[in-house]
Motif scaffolding. Sequence first.
Motif, PDB file in Angstrom:
ATOM      1  N   LYS A 162       0.503  -1.276  -0.111  1.00  0.00           N
ATOM      2  CA  LYS A 162      -0.030  -0.419  -0.053  1.00  0.00           C
ATOM      3  C   LYS A 162       0.791   0.864  -0.333  1.00  0.00           C
ATOM      4  O   LYS A 162       1.758   1.418   0.589  1.00  0.00           O
ATOM      5  N   ILE A 163       0.656   2.040  -0.867  1.00  0.00           N
ATOM      6  CA  ILE A 163       1.686   3.265  -0.716  1.00  0.00           C
ATOM      7  C   ILE A 163       0.468   4.562  -0.683  1.00  0.00           C
ATOM      8  O   ILE A 163      -0.817   4.647  -1.003  1.00  0.00           O
ATOM      9  N   SER A 164       0.874   5.528  -0.466  1.00  0.00           N
ATOM     10  CA  SER A 164      -0.034   6.922  -0.841  1.00  0.00           C
ATOM     11  C   SER A 164       1.279   7.732  -1.584  1.00  0.00           C
ATOM     12  O   SER A 164       2.115   8.411  -1.678  1.00  0.00           O
ATOM     13  N   ALA A 167       3.952  10.323  -0.371  1.00  0.00           N
ATOM     14  CA  ALA A 167       5.111   9.723   1.454  1.00  0.00           C
ATOM     15  C   ALA A 167       5.591   9.821   1.393  1.00  0.00           C
ATOM     16  O   ALA A 167       6.169   9.263   0.346  1.00  0.00           O
ATOM     17  N   VAL A 169       9.038   7.422   2.665  1.00  0.00           N
ATOM     18  CA  VAL A 169       9.591   6.257   2.015  1.00  0.00           C
ATOM     19  C   VAL A 169      10.141   5.378   3.615  1.00  0.00           C
ATOM     20  O   VAL A 169      10.688   6.365   4.441  1.00  0.00           O
ATOM     21  N   GLY A 188       7.579  -2.248   0.536  1.00  0.00           N
ATOM     22  CA  GLY A 188       6.692  -0.943   0.988  1.00  0.00           C
ATOM     23  C   GLY A 188       7.835   0.198   0.294  1.00  0.00           C
ATOM     24  O   GLY A 188       7.950   1.429  -0.237  1.00  0.00           O
ATOM     25  N   CYS A 191       7.847   0.125  -3.613  1.00  0.00           N
ATOM     26  CA  CYS A 191       7.309   0.512  -3.744  1.00  0.00           C
ATOM     27  C   CYS A 191       6.489   1.951  -3.926  1.00  0.00           C
ATOM     28  O   CYS A 191       6.229   2.858  -4.489  1.00  0.00           O
ATOM     29  N   GLN A 192       7.055   2.398  -2.702  1.00  0.00           N
ATOM     30  CA  GLN A 192       7.134   4.378  -2.036  1.00  0.00           C
ATOM     31  C   GLN A 192       7.423   5.200  -2.610  1.00  0.00           C
ATOM     32  O   GLN A 192       7.232   6.082  -3.632  1.00  0.00           O
ATOM     33  N   SER A 193       9.124   4.621  -3.057  1.00  0.00           N
ATOM     34  CA  SER A 193       9.970   5.503  -3.868  1.00  0.00           C
ATOM     35  C   SER A 193       9.758   5.533  -5.340  1.00  0.00           C
ATOM     36  O   SER A 193      10.026   6.374  -5.494  1.00  0.00           O
ATOM     37  N   ASN A 196       6.821   7.683  -5.399  1.00  0.00           N
ATOM     38  CA  ASN A 196       7.208   9.354  -5.983  1.00  0.00           C
ATOM     39  C   ASN A 196       8.509   9.783  -6.382  1.00  0.00           C
ATOM     40  O   ASN A 196       8.246  10.952  -7.209  1.00  0.00           O
ATOM     41  N   HIS A 246      -2.029   2.782  -6.426  1.00  0.00           N
ATOM     42  CA  HIS A 246      -0.928   1.522  -6.434  1.00  0.00           C
ATOM     43  C   HIS A 246      -0.039   1.913  -7.808  1.00  0.00           C
ATOM     44  O   HIS A 246      -0.355   2.106  -8.194  1.00  0.00           O
ATOM     45  N   SER A 281      16.714   7.096  -1.184  1.00  0.00           N
ATOM     46  CA  SER A 281      15.671   7.445   0.276  1.00  0.00           C
ATOM     47  C   SER A 281      16.436   7.894   0.805  1.00  0.00           C
ATOM     48  O   SER A 281      16.853   8.587   1.693  1.00  0.00           O
TER      49      SER A 281
END
Length: 447
Positions: A162-164, A167, A169, A188, A191-193, A196, A246, A281
């Motif tokens: 799950k990501i935002s 958000a 990292v 996580g 996916c988040q990196s 972004n 996503h 990150s």
Amino acid sequence: MRFESITLKSFPPFADATIGFPQGESKSLAEVHLLTGQNGCGKTRLLCALEAAAGNDADLKARLDPFSESDVIVVAKSDELAAIYIQTLRKVLEIEDDEMMRAITDHYCNGGLRDRSGKILDPRLVRPIRNTSETNTISWAARRGPTAAQSYRGTNRISDQKISALAPVPIGDPISHLSLERNNSDDGIVCQSMANLKLGAAMESQGGVPRSEARSTKIIERFESAMRTVTGREFTFLVRPQPDVHLVVRWGTTSMKLSLLPDGLRSIIAWLVACVAKLESQFPDHPDPLDIPLILFLDEPESHLHPAWQRQLLPAAQQLFPNAQIFAATHSPFVISSVNSGWIHIFRADDSGVVTADKPIACSKGDTYMDVVDDILGLNQWYDPETEGLLIKFREIREKVLSGDADLKVLEEQAAVIAQRSDSLSGMMARELSQARRLLTQETLAQ
């Protein structure tokens, strides 16, 4: 930062020795050291020793006997890093750190750990990494400048997380990523990196940011180019907003969530892209974090991969991380033959299981994987075990026939059994019989 050598004492299965890591020749490619040898030769164990020297001894401690009566000493030397790892039953941990450092370096490092100029490092500049009195282990390391170290196992696979939008990292403690055991936070982070970076690149484009200053865009272009090189298809990450935010991968003409990708592609993302994500990150203010000096440990990166992808993997990583020093434990002739600039370290065990390392061999630009199978991996059997057994029997009969202890008909019968197994074996047997008949004719005429 780069390792120049590692000295091992009372570190089974290795004999007490120093293993050197020669400098790479290329100024634009990562330095690669390929560790190879039969199972049980300590390839992964050496990676764990280097990890401990770089700052995390978790993998190494899991491979050491806590009740060993011998002191385990690992000394890694470099121009930018000096590290010692010790496991002992003696009460050495009661000694002050400075005294301990002097005592150990004087004994095992020819008068002390030295910097590039030859000056002995001041023990006060060396910080303890870990000091666990319960198990009597201790290690030190001295570092200078921005640097990174990461470890990965080829059997790992990426999964959806799950990501935002934009958000932070969840990078955590970078030292926790220096372990071959998969970190639970890796999915996580990736996916988040990646989300972004893709959103950052979109904003750079909309804002008219010059390409020379477009950090997110340049990072994306570099690693997506590497993924295209390895897989032979177009590759890009996409951020989808519905039904929730996503990440998906467009591979060729198909878009899929990470968990639905082929296992081979998931394994590459789990280390190659993960390495990009962690560097980006960990160094958010660096204009090009992929150029940060990096120590990268890989355990069988060829896992899950077809030979065509294995051949592209490390060359792509060498270009993606040009200032890295990569240590890869591998059994793959396709991986070994793919590296043109690097070094091959062959580990061999004697009859009692004690392992020594051959002098490093420079990778060749002209070797084929067949050359590697024969010269590096030491395999001269080209057929399945059953066929090899039949060929051994054929050669034994052939010697008896040529010495007059068996009839040619027996050899012909054995050749017929082998020839029916494949076209290549049929051709081989025809040549072998022709040669045997010629030799027998020459002997008859000589008589």
